[in-house]
Scaffold this motif. Structure first.
Motif, PDB file in Angstrom:
ATOM      1  N   TRP A   5       0.863  -1.359   0.159  1.00 31.18           N
ATOM      2  CA  TRP A   5       0.002  -0.046  -0.037  1.00 31.18           C
ATOM      3  C   TRP A   5       0.942   1.247   0.034  1.00 31.18           C
ATOM      4  N   ASN A   6       0.490   2.118  -0.751  1.00 28.48           N
ATOM      5  CA  ASN A   6       1.310   3.372  -0.886  1.00 28.48           C
ATOM      6  C   ASN A   6       0.466   4.483   0.148  1.00 28.48           C
ATOM      7  N   VAL A   7       0.839   4.502   1.241  1.00 28.02           N
ATOM      8  CA  VAL A   7       0.161   5.543   2.106  1.00 28.02           C
ATOM      9  C   VAL A   7       1.295   6.587   2.620  1.00 28.02           C
ATOM     10  N   VAL A  38      -0.732  -2.647  10.693  1.00 30.88           N
ATOM     11  CA  VAL A  38      -0.927  -0.978  11.041  1.00 30.88           C
ATOM     12  C   VAL A  38       0.209  -0.466   9.819  1.00 30.88           C
ATOM     13  N   LEU A  39      -0.281   0.206   8.941  1.00 29.35           N
ATOM     14  CA  LEU A  39       0.352   0.828   7.927  1.00 29.35           C
ATOM     15  C   LEU A  39       0.876   2.341   8.089  1.00 29.35           C
ATOM     16  N   TRP A  40       0.166   2.915   8.969  1.00 30.99           N
ATOM     17  CA  TRP A  40       0.208   4.278   9.550  1.00 30.99           C
ATOM     18  C   TRP A  40      -0.535   4.806  10.539  1.00 30.99           C
ATOM     19  N   LEU A 276      -6.530   7.582   0.912  1.00 28.45           N
ATOM     20  CA  LEU A 276      -6.847   5.981   1.041  1.00 28.45           C
ATOM     21  C   LEU A 276      -7.521   5.662  -0.235  1.00 28.45           C
ATOM     22  N   ARG A 277      -8.449   6.731  -0.796  1.00 28.80           N
ATOM     23  CA  ARG A 277      -8.922   6.400  -2.123  1.00 28.80           C
ATOM     24  C   ARG A 277      -7.783   6.219  -3.100  1.00 28.80           C
ATOM     25  N   GLN A 282      -4.679   2.584  -6.766  1.00 27.72           N
ATOM     26  CA  GLN A 282      -3.761   2.029  -7.253  1.00 27.72           C
ATOM     27  C   GLN A 282      -3.323   0.685  -7.260  1.00 27.72           C
ATOM     28  N   THR A 283      -4.089  -0.054  -6.314  1.00 26.22           N
ATOM     29  CA  THR A 283      -4.318  -1.504  -6.226  1.00 26.22           C
ATOM     30  C   THR A 283      -4.982  -2.126  -7.457  1.00 26.22           C
ATOM     31  N   VAL A 284      -5.874  -1.566  -8.123  1.00 27.81           N
ATOM     32  CA  VAL A 284      -6.598  -1.801  -9.380  1.00 27.81           C
ATOM     33  C   VAL A 284      -5.477  -1.661 -10.469  1.00 27.81           C
ATOM     34  N   THR A 285      -4.956  -0.423 -10.384  1.00 27.64           N
ATOM     35  CA  THR A 285      -3.724  -0.410 -11.523  1.00 27.64           C
ATOM     36  C   THR A 285      -2.898  -1.334 -11.492  1.00 27.64           C
ATOM     37  N   ASP A 286      -2.308  -1.881 -10.388  1.00 28.73           N
ATOM     38  CA  ASP A 286      -1.243  -2.549 -10.058  1.00 28.73           C
ATOM     39  C   ASP A 286      -1.676  -4.168 -10.464  1.00 28.73           C
TER      40      ASP A 286
END
Length: 291
Positions: A5-7, A38-40, A276-277, A282-286
């Motif tokens: 995840w890119n957060v 936990v990511l952030w 978050l959106r 981005q997960t769809v793109t990847d």
């Protein structure tokens, strides 16, 4: 393989802006809903007032008692004069004197109904609600009392309290079916799917606030919000349609009553939601192309 995840933009999202938010107390966290990692986080252990967010623990107890057979969700519950409070909800403006427990839970999920909350707190017992929450490992976060128009020194100081560390875990565990059981978790998420308040972190997802029990605008969203004059809180989970977990969040903001900071706080919460959106999109793109 765990989702990446890119957060990285969340630190700026919570601190940027021209308004002076130095007096706002924040507790915030984002987690991978599929793993609970936990990511952030930002002061995630800080315990704050959580207003109506604590009603989630009431919904958990109702679903738990229904699963054990202690409670029939079709049982009618009567509203009494001592239950009546104005403010959030619909039941207090309806003519109906009784509702099923199932319908009362739906009203709490949809419009954070205060009257339905008080009737169910009386029926289920505030101590049992608290015991179940603690048994699930939530020691800092709880529903403390019924809703009161006047809160005196003899009452708990606030309706509910909590911190982001526990509440983001709550949303991730609901997603993973770990709150009591998969059936209980699914039932609670079903009630949260009715929530009509998408004014905070969830705003950028653009779902229809009145109709998103099914995927909408490409997202599957479940959340609970809390508002009082000095607080805004949003806990939730969102995934892209067809995903397998998504992102869970808990964003809590409290401030003093000297200056109304709700507009500036909502701007920051919306900025967090936009990050978050973007991460979810981005997960769809990847995703690898099939074939």
């Amino acid at each position: 393989m765990a989702q990446q995840w890119n957060v990285q933009g969340l630190d700026e999202a919570i601190t940027a802006g021209a308004a002076d938010l130095s007096t706002v107390e924040w507790s915030a966290a984002v987690a991978d809903a599929a793993t609970g990692d936990v990511l952030w986080s930002h002061d995630a252990d800080r315990v704050l007032k959580t207003a109506s967010v604590g009603k989630v623990f009431l919904l958990i107890e109702a679903a738990r008692q229904a699963e054990t057979g202690e409670l029939d969700l079709d049982e009618p519950v009567q509203r009494l004069p001592e239950d009546l409070v104005a403010d959030s909800g619909l039941w207090h403006v309806l003519d109906l004197e009784a509702l099923s427990i199932r319908d009362a839970c739906a009203l709490i999920g949809a419009v954070s109904d205060n009257l339905a909350t008080n009737v169910l707190v009386r029926r289920l017992g505030i101590d049992r609600i608290g015991d179940t929450g603690r048994s699930l490992g939530f020691t800092a976060s709880a529903l403390l009392d019924r809703v009161r128009e006047d809160r005196g020194p003899q009452h708990p100081p606030t309706l509910s309290r909590g911190n982001a560390a526990e509440l983001v875990r709550l949303m991730a565990d609901l997603t993973r079916g770990r709150i009591v059981s998969p059936a209980v978790s699914a039932r609670v998420l079903g009630w949260l799917a009715l929530n009509t308040d998408q004014s905070m972190v969830a705003a950028p997802f653009g779902v229809d606030p009145l109709a998103h029990t099914e995927p909408d605008n490409g997202f599957v969203l479940r959340n609970k919000t809390g508002t009082i004059s000095t607080a805004r809180i949003d806990i939730g989970v969102c995934d892209v349609d067809g995903g397998d977990g998504g992102l869970a969040w808990a964003v809590l903001a409290n401030w003093s009553d000297e200056v109304d900071l709700r507009d500036a706080v909502l701007e920051r919460m919306t900025a967090i939601g936009a990050e978050l959106r973007g991460a979810l999109r981005q997960t769809v793109t990847d995703r690898p192309v099939a074939g």
